[in-house]
Motif scaffolding. Structure first.
Motif, PDB file in Angstrom:
ATOM      1  N   VAL A 134       0.837  -1.205   0.000  1.00  0.00           N
ATOM      2  CA  VAL A 134       0.000   0.000   0.000  1.00  0.00           C
ATOM      3  C   VAL A 134       0.870   1.252   0.000  1.00  0.00           C
ATOM      4  O   VAL A 134       0.600   2.214  -0.739  1.00  0.00           O
ATOM      5  CB  VAL A 134      -0.948   0.006   1.223  1.00  0.00           C
ATOM      6  CG1 VAL A 134      -1.609   1.367   1.393  1.00  0.00           C
ATOM      7  CG2 VAL A 134      -2.007  -1.075   1.076  1.00  0.00           C
ATOM      8  N   GLU A 135       1.922   1.238   0.814  1.00  0.00           N
ATOM      9  CA  GLU A 135       2.827   2.391   0.865  1.00  0.00           C
ATOM     10  C   GLU A 135       3.482   2.641  -0.496  1.00  0.00           C
ATOM     11  O   GLU A 135       3.577   3.796  -0.947  1.00  0.00           O
ATOM     12  CB  GLU A 135       3.911   2.160   1.924  1.00  0.00           C
ATOM     13  CG  GLU A 135       4.860   3.330   2.083  1.00  0.00           C
ATOM     14  CD  GLU A 135       5.955   3.049   3.104  1.00  0.00           C
ATOM     15  OE1 GLU A 135       6.814   3.928   3.294  1.00  0.00           O
ATOM     16  OE2 GLU A 135       5.956   1.953   3.705  1.00  0.00           O
TER      17      GLU A 135
ATOM     18  N   LYS B 160       0.579 -13.120  -2.480  1.00  0.00           N
ATOM     19  CA  LYS B 160      -0.699 -13.801  -2.607  1.00  0.00           C
ATOM     20  C   LYS B 160      -1.705 -12.896  -3.318  1.00  0.00           C
ATOM     21  O   LYS B 160      -1.621 -11.677  -3.240  1.00  0.00           O
ATOM     22  CB  LYS B 160      -1.220 -14.196  -1.226  1.00  0.00           C
ATOM     23  CG  LYS B 160      -0.323 -15.190  -0.499  1.00  0.00           C
ATOM     24  CD  LYS B 160      -0.861 -15.508   0.875  1.00  0.00           C
ATOM     25  CE  LYS B 160       0.050 -16.494   1.609  1.00  0.00           C
ATOM     26  NZ  LYS B 160      -0.427 -16.788   2.978  1.00  0.00           N
ATOM     27  N   THR B 161      -2.658 -13.522  -3.983  1.00  0.00           N
ATOM     28  CA  THR B 161      -3.632 -12.750  -4.750  1.00  0.00           C
ATOM     29  C   THR B 161      -4.431 -11.816  -3.853  1.00  0.00           C
ATOM     30  O   THR B 161      -4.695 -10.668  -4.202  1.00  0.00           O
ATOM     31  CB  THR B 161      -4.594 -13.691  -5.495  1.00  0.00           C
ATOM     32  OG1 THR B 161      -3.844 -14.619  -6.276  1.00  0.00           O
ATOM     33  CG2 THR B 161      -5.523 -12.914  -6.411  1.00  0.00           C
ATOM     34  N   TRP B 162      -4.812 -12.297  -2.667  1.00  0.00           N
ATOM     35  CA  TRP B 162      -5.602 -11.453  -1.773  1.00  0.00           C
ATOM     36  C   TRP B 162      -4.780 -10.272  -1.266  1.00  0.00           C
ATOM     37  O   TRP B 162      -5.336  -9.197  -1.002  1.00  0.00           O
ATOM     38  CB  TRP B 162      -6.165 -12.267  -0.605  1.00  0.00           C
ATOM     39  CG  TRP B 162      -5.144 -12.741   0.402  1.00  0.00           C
ATOM     40  CD1 TRP B 162      -4.514 -13.948   0.429  1.00  0.00           C
ATOM     41  CD2 TRP B 162      -4.653 -12.004   1.527  1.00  0.00           C
ATOM     42  NE1 TRP B 162      -3.651 -14.020   1.502  1.00  0.00           N
ATOM     43  CE2 TRP B 162      -3.715 -12.842   2.199  1.00  0.00           C
ATOM     44  CE3 TRP B 162      -4.904 -10.738   2.043  1.00  0.00           C
ATOM     45  CZ2 TRP B 162      -3.039 -12.451   3.338  1.00  0.00           C
ATOM     46  CZ3 TRP B 162      -4.226 -10.343   3.196  1.00  0.00           C
ATOM     47  CH2 TRP B 162      -3.314 -11.178   3.831  1.00  0.00           C
ATOM     48  N   GLU B 163      -3.456 -10.444  -1.161  1.00  0.00           N
ATOM     49  CA  GLU B 163      -2.601  -9.323  -0.760  1.00  0.00           C
ATOM     50  C   GLU B 163      -2.569  -8.255  -1.853  1.00  0.00           C
ATOM     51  O   GLU B 163      -2.577  -7.047  -1.565  1.00  0.00           O
ATOM     52  CB  GLU B 163      -1.189  -9.823  -0.459  1.00  0.00           C
ATOM     53  CG  GLU B 163      -1.097 -10.667   0.801  1.00  0.00           C
ATOM     54  CD  GLU B 163       0.283 -11.247   1.028  1.00  0.00           C
ATOM     55  OE1 GLU B 163       0.631 -11.528   2.190  1.00  0.00           O
ATOM     56  OE2 GLU B 163       1.024 -11.434   0.034  1.00  0.00           O
TER      57      GLU B 163
ATOM     58  N   CYS C 216      -5.963  -6.479  -1.656  1.00  0.00           N
ATOM     59  CA  CYS C 216      -6.000  -5.582  -0.494  1.00  0.00           C
ATOM     60  C   CYS C 216      -5.154  -4.340  -0.732  1.00  0.00           C
ATOM     61  O   CYS C 216      -5.539  -3.232  -0.327  1.00  0.00           O
ATOM     62  CB  CYS C 216      -5.500  -6.318   0.754  1.00  0.00           C
ATOM     63  SG  CYS C 216      -6.677  -7.523   1.415  1.00  0.00           S
ATOM     64  N   GLU C 217      -4.031  -4.513  -1.408  1.00  0.00           N
ATOM     65  CA  GLU C 217      -3.182  -3.359  -1.740  1.00  0.00           C
ATOM     66  C   GLU C 217      -3.952  -2.372  -2.604  1.00  0.00           C
ATOM     67  O   GLU C 217      -3.983  -1.157  -2.312  1.00  0.00           O
ATOM     68  CB  GLU C 217      -1.931  -3.830  -2.474  1.00  0.00           C
ATOM     69  CG  GLU C 217      -1.103  -2.693  -3.067  1.00  0.00           C
ATOM     70  CD  GLU C 217      -0.482  -3.044  -4.404  1.00  0.00           C
ATOM     71  OE1 GLU C 217      -0.099  -2.105  -5.130  1.00  0.00           O
ATOM     72  OE2 GLU C 217      -0.408  -4.245  -4.742  1.00  0.00           O
ATOM     73  N   LYS C 218      -4.585  -2.876  -3.656  1.00  0.00           N
ATOM     74  CA  LYS C 218      -5.335  -2.008  -4.565  1.00  0.00           C
ATOM     75  C   LYS C 218      -6.509  -1.351  -3.838  1.00  0.00           C
ATOM     76  O   LYS C 218      -6.791  -0.158  -4.030  1.00  0.00           O
ATOM     77  CB  LYS C 218      -5.842  -2.803  -5.770  1.00  0.00           C
ATOM     78  CG  LYS C 218      -4.765  -3.520  -6.581  1.00  0.00           C
ATOM     79  CD  LYS C 218      -3.812  -2.546  -7.240  1.00  0.00           C
ATOM     80  CE  LYS C 218      -2.808  -3.274  -8.125  1.00  0.00           C
ATOM     81  NZ  LYS C 218      -1.812  -2.337  -8.722  1.00  0.00           N
TER      82      LYS C 218
END
Length: 240
Positions: A8-9, A92-95, A98-100
């Protein structure tokens, strides 16, 4: 800081290194400023301060701008062919999702924070229910989160950002306008109640009036979860 926090950063750093994000903020700020001016005239005319028109214009403004913000999240990776490279990394795909999601939501929340001076201006002109105002901002954040999740889903489904933009607007219009119109046309009965519940506008109006109902929270959480889970499904399909 976990993997999602690092991602995210990095995503936020990339966004704020571009002029487009600042142009978007200026546009958003000016539109809200114009609405504040209109609200100020209404306050002098009616003798009371209401943030409802202010919240409505913010909601419709972010309804248009968020699809433009999210349209490149996955579709641009597909178009450039970097999605395959990205999925081979130990992420991981969920990571990735979550980032987006969180990076775009943070950008949107910053835009909402920029409108606080307008809220203060209206509050100085008349008596305002501050509790309802706070809930109104919470409702705007929840609506923004739904728009972001729909935008990410559209971007994961499409191969070009422009297609993702229009698909996101179309889905958003269904939840924002079409379901409510269907409920009004049907009038009464199970289907009318179902379409009323599916209408985002119905839940947003409830919160912005100062009514905090667990059904509204469950609704927004469900919409976000469904669209993000669907995004994960379509991204995982691109692995094969």
């Amino acid at each position: 800081m976990g993997t999602v926090g690092i991602l995210v950063e990095k995503e936020l750093r990339n966004h704020f290194s571009s002029w487009s994000i600042y142009i978007g903020y200026i546009l958003f700020f000016c539109i809200c400023g114009f609405q504040t001016w209109l609200s100020s005239n209404n306050i002098f005319y009616l003798g009371q301060a209401s943030l409802m028109p202010f919240f409505v214009i913010i909601n419709w403004t972010q309804f248009i701008l968020i699809p433009a913000l999210t349209m490149k999240t996955i579709a641009d990776e597909k178009k450039s062919g970097t999605i395959e490279l990205l999925l081979t990394k130990p992420i991981k795909t969920w990571e990735l999702i979550c980032e987006k999601f969180f990076s775009n939501l943070i950008i949107t929340v910053i835009a909402l924070v920029l409108t606080i001076p307008y809220y203060i201006t209206i509050a100085t002109l008349g008596n305002i229910d501050h509790g309802a105002a706070i809930l109104g901002y919470i409702g705007l954040i929840e609506m923004a989160a739904c728009y972001v999740s729909i935008g990410i889903f559209s971007s994961a489904l499409c191969r070009t950002p422009v297609t993702a933009f229009f698909l996101s607007l179309g889905i958003g219009l269904c939840f924002q306008v079409f379901f409510g119109m269907l409920a009004n046309q049907i009038g009464t009965g199970f289907m009318a109640g179902l379409f009323t519940y599916l209408s985002m506008e119905e839940h947003f109006d409830s919160i912005s009036r100062g009514i905090l109902d667990t059904r509204d929270i469950i609704y927004f959480s469900s919409v976000i979860t469904i669209f993000l889970a669907s995004s994960k499904f379509f991204i995982c399909k691109s692995r094969f």
